[in-house]
Design an enzyme around this catalytic site. Structure first.
Site, PDB file in Angstrom:
ATOM      1  N   GLY A  72     -17.679  44.296 -13.216  1.00  0.00           N
ATOM      2  CA  GLY A  72     -18.971  43.328 -13.379  1.00  0.00           C
ATOM      3  C   GLY A  72     -20.070  44.074 -12.910  1.00  0.00           C
ATOM      4  O   GLY A  72     -20.269  44.931 -12.173  1.00  0.00           O
ATOM      5  N   GLY A 146     -11.266  39.619 -21.827  1.00  0.00           N
ATOM      6  CA  GLY A 146     -11.916  40.963 -22.479  1.00  0.00           C
ATOM      7  C   GLY A 146     -10.978  41.912 -21.975  1.00  0.00           C
ATOM      8  O   GLY A 146      -9.687  41.768 -22.355  1.00  0.00           O
ATOM      9  N   ARG A 169     -15.555  33.550 -23.857  1.00  0.00           N
ATOM     10  CA  ARG A 169     -16.750  32.838 -24.044  1.00  0.00           C
ATOM     11  C   ARG A 169     -16.872  32.117 -25.356  1.00  0.00           C
ATOM     12  O   ARG A 169     -17.273  31.071 -25.560  1.00  0.00           O
ATOM     13  CB  ARG A 169     -17.709  33.794 -23.805  1.00  0.00           C
ATOM     14  CG  ARG A 169     -19.380  33.175 -23.768  1.00  0.00           C
ATOM     15  CD  ARG A 169     -20.418  34.029 -23.604  1.00  0.00           C
ATOM     16  NE  ARG A 169     -20.257  35.389 -24.335  1.00  0.00           N
ATOM     17  CZ  ARG A 169     -21.025  36.425 -23.990  1.00  0.00           C
ATOM     18  NH1 ARG A 169     -21.858  36.502 -23.133  1.00  0.00           N
ATOM     19  NH2 ARG A 169     -20.865  37.529 -25.083  1.00  0.00           N
ATOM     20  N   ARG A 228     -14.451  36.907  -9.825  1.00  0.00           N
ATOM     21  CA  ARG A 228     -15.497  36.995  -8.834  1.00  0.00           C
ATOM     22  C   ARG A 228     -15.169  35.792  -7.765  1.00  0.00           C
ATOM     23  O   ARG A 228     -14.874  34.725  -8.480  1.00  0.00           O
ATOM     24  CB  ARG A 228     -16.825  37.076  -9.320  1.00  0.00           C
ATOM     25  CG  ARG A 228     -16.977  38.397  -9.682  1.00  0.00           C
ATOM     26  CD  ARG A 228     -17.146  39.291  -8.679  1.00  0.00           C
ATOM     27  NE  ARG A 228     -17.705  40.728  -9.040  1.00  0.00           N
ATOM     28  CZ  ARG A 228     -16.866  41.820  -9.408  1.00  0.00           C
ATOM     29  NH1 ARG A 228     -15.663  41.606  -9.484  1.00  0.00           N
ATOM     30  NH2 ARG A 228     -17.475  42.935  -9.884  1.00  0.00           N
ATOM     31  N   ASP A 251      -7.646  37.262  -5.224  1.00  0.00           N
ATOM     32  CA  ASP A 251      -8.138  38.597  -4.677  1.00  0.00           C
ATOM     33  C   ASP A 251      -9.583  38.663  -4.297  1.00  0.00           C
ATOM     34  O   ASP A 251      -9.985  39.399  -3.593  1.00  0.00           O
ATOM     35  CB  ASP A 251      -7.857  39.653  -5.611  1.00  0.00           C
ATOM     36  CG  ASP A 251      -8.158  40.928  -5.165  1.00  0.00           C
ATOM     37  OD1 ASP A 251      -7.613  41.501  -4.162  1.00  0.00           O
ATOM     38  OD2 ASP A 251      -8.918  42.007  -6.049  1.00  0.00           O
ATOM     39  N   HIS A 275     -10.179  41.701  -1.904  1.00  0.00           N
ATOM     40  CA  HIS A 275     -10.796  42.356  -3.063  1.00  0.00           C
ATOM     41  C   HIS A 275     -10.172  43.801  -3.327  1.00  0.00           C
ATOM     42  O   HIS A 275     -10.917  44.869  -3.188  1.00  0.00           O
ATOM     43  CB  HIS A 275     -12.279  42.285  -2.882  1.00  0.00           C
ATOM     44  CG  HIS A 275     -13.186  42.493  -4.101  1.00  0.00           C
ATOM     45  ND1 HIS A 275     -14.377  41.906  -4.391  1.00  0.00           N
ATOM     46  CD2 HIS A 275     -12.523  43.157  -5.419  1.00  0.00           C
ATOM     47  CE1 HIS A 275     -14.607  42.118  -5.525  1.00  0.00           C
ATOM     48  NE2 HIS A 275     -13.600  42.828  -6.281  1.00  0.00           N
TER      49      HIS A 275
END
Length: 313
Positions: A72, A146, A169, A228, A251, A275
């Site tokens: 990201g 993705g 998307r 995220r 996470d 994370h």
């Protein structure tokens, strides 16, 4: 004036860096390694606070490329207005797919099979058996199809899942089947046993998993977030967890790091990891290969990989 490249990995640990650039090591230290105005290629420090990544941007008056080592780019997006026009922002596609997909499967299996409960029982010396849900024969919905979402599906296939449903998307077709647009989520959520979030954080995906999203998940479903933290509305998730209607494996969280007294730590049916989807032994060799390739392309004036946007356009 020199053509500097700022690297968060010591240059002597990276084999194959091209000639024509002066590598400078900077991983977020208080002092800069050289004049920021001389930096033409800025590699953002990895796993550092967003303010660290943003701090030099206003002084990078001669920069041509900003390269993240994360999938990201949300950590640097707030500072893009500080950069001159024409700067290419690139992400680390190709670096994190294997590690993040591994963790997505780990969280899914650990949650379904009750591994956290077994670990706690082991600490107490208790033998607690019984039936647990399996991943086999389940429908898995991947939100964010993705390169990481595709890698997650690679690892799901051997577990004999009943079906993988893909969402991104916008709609498209892959060799494995259709990818649904985000607008199809309301119709897809009620059939999913496991929902895995692997989407970038954007204005569209912030709080994508809100109260309405979570309410559409079937009773007993598992939500896995390796995207995220702010992709999930934390308060809405806590309400569902407290009711015991769904479970979750996270996470990433919002806020992050998760404060010691935050209710997510003790909410029923939730597994939290700090994370750790990307930082594994697989990171360094892949990150170094990406940097050597990108810098070689840059020196040779060849098209860069993973360009997300160009400032001023």
């Amino acid at each position: 004036m020199t053509a500097d490249v700022w690297l968060p990995i010591p240059p002597d640990e990276i084999d194959g860096l091209p000639e024509g650039l002066t590598p400078r090591y900077w991983n977020g230290a208080e002092e800069y390694p050289a004049d920021p105005a001389d930096c033409v290629f800025y590699v953002v420090p990895y796993m550092r606070p967003a303010e660290t990544a943003l701090r030099p941007l206003a002084d990078l008056t001669g920069v041509n490329v900003v390269q993240t080592l994360s999938a990201g780019v949300d950590s640097v997006e707030p500072g893009l207005g500080l950069l001159p026009a024409g700067v290419r922002l690139c992400n680390a596609r190709g670096v994190h797919e294997a590690s993040t997909a591994e963790l997505a499967l780990t969280l899914t299996l650990a949650s379904l099979r009750g591994v956290p409960d077994f670990v706690r029982a082991q600490d107490r010396g208790e033998w607690n058996g019984g039936f647990r849900p399996a991943l086999a024969d389940r429908t898995v919905l991947i939100v964010g199809y993705g390169s990481i979402g595709s890698a997650i599906e690679d690892r799901l296939v051997p577990f004999e899942v009943a079906r993988v449903v893909r969402v991104a998307r916008s709609a498209r077709t892959t060799e494995r089947g259709p990818v649904h647009p985000l607008t199809d989520l309301p119709a897809l959520l009620p059939d999913a046993d496991v929902v895995i979030l692997s989407t970038p954080l954007t204005a569209t995906t912030r709080h994508l998993a809100d109260a309405g999203f979570l309410a559409r998940m079937k009773d007993g479903a598992l939500l896995v977030n390796v995207a995220r933290g702010p992709v999930v509305d934390t308060e809405a998730l806590l309400a569902e967890l407290r009711d015991g209607r769904i479970t979750a494996a996270l996470d990433v969280t919002d806020p992050e790091p998760l404060p010691r007294a935050h209710p997510l730590w003790t909410a029923p049916g939730v597994l939290v990891t700090p994370h750790v989807g990307g930082p594994t032994s697989a990171f360094a060799p892949r990150a170094k290969r990406l940097l050597v390739d990108q810098l070689t392309r840059f020196v040779n004036r060849e098209p860069l990989r993973n360009v997300i946007l160009t400032t001023g356009e």
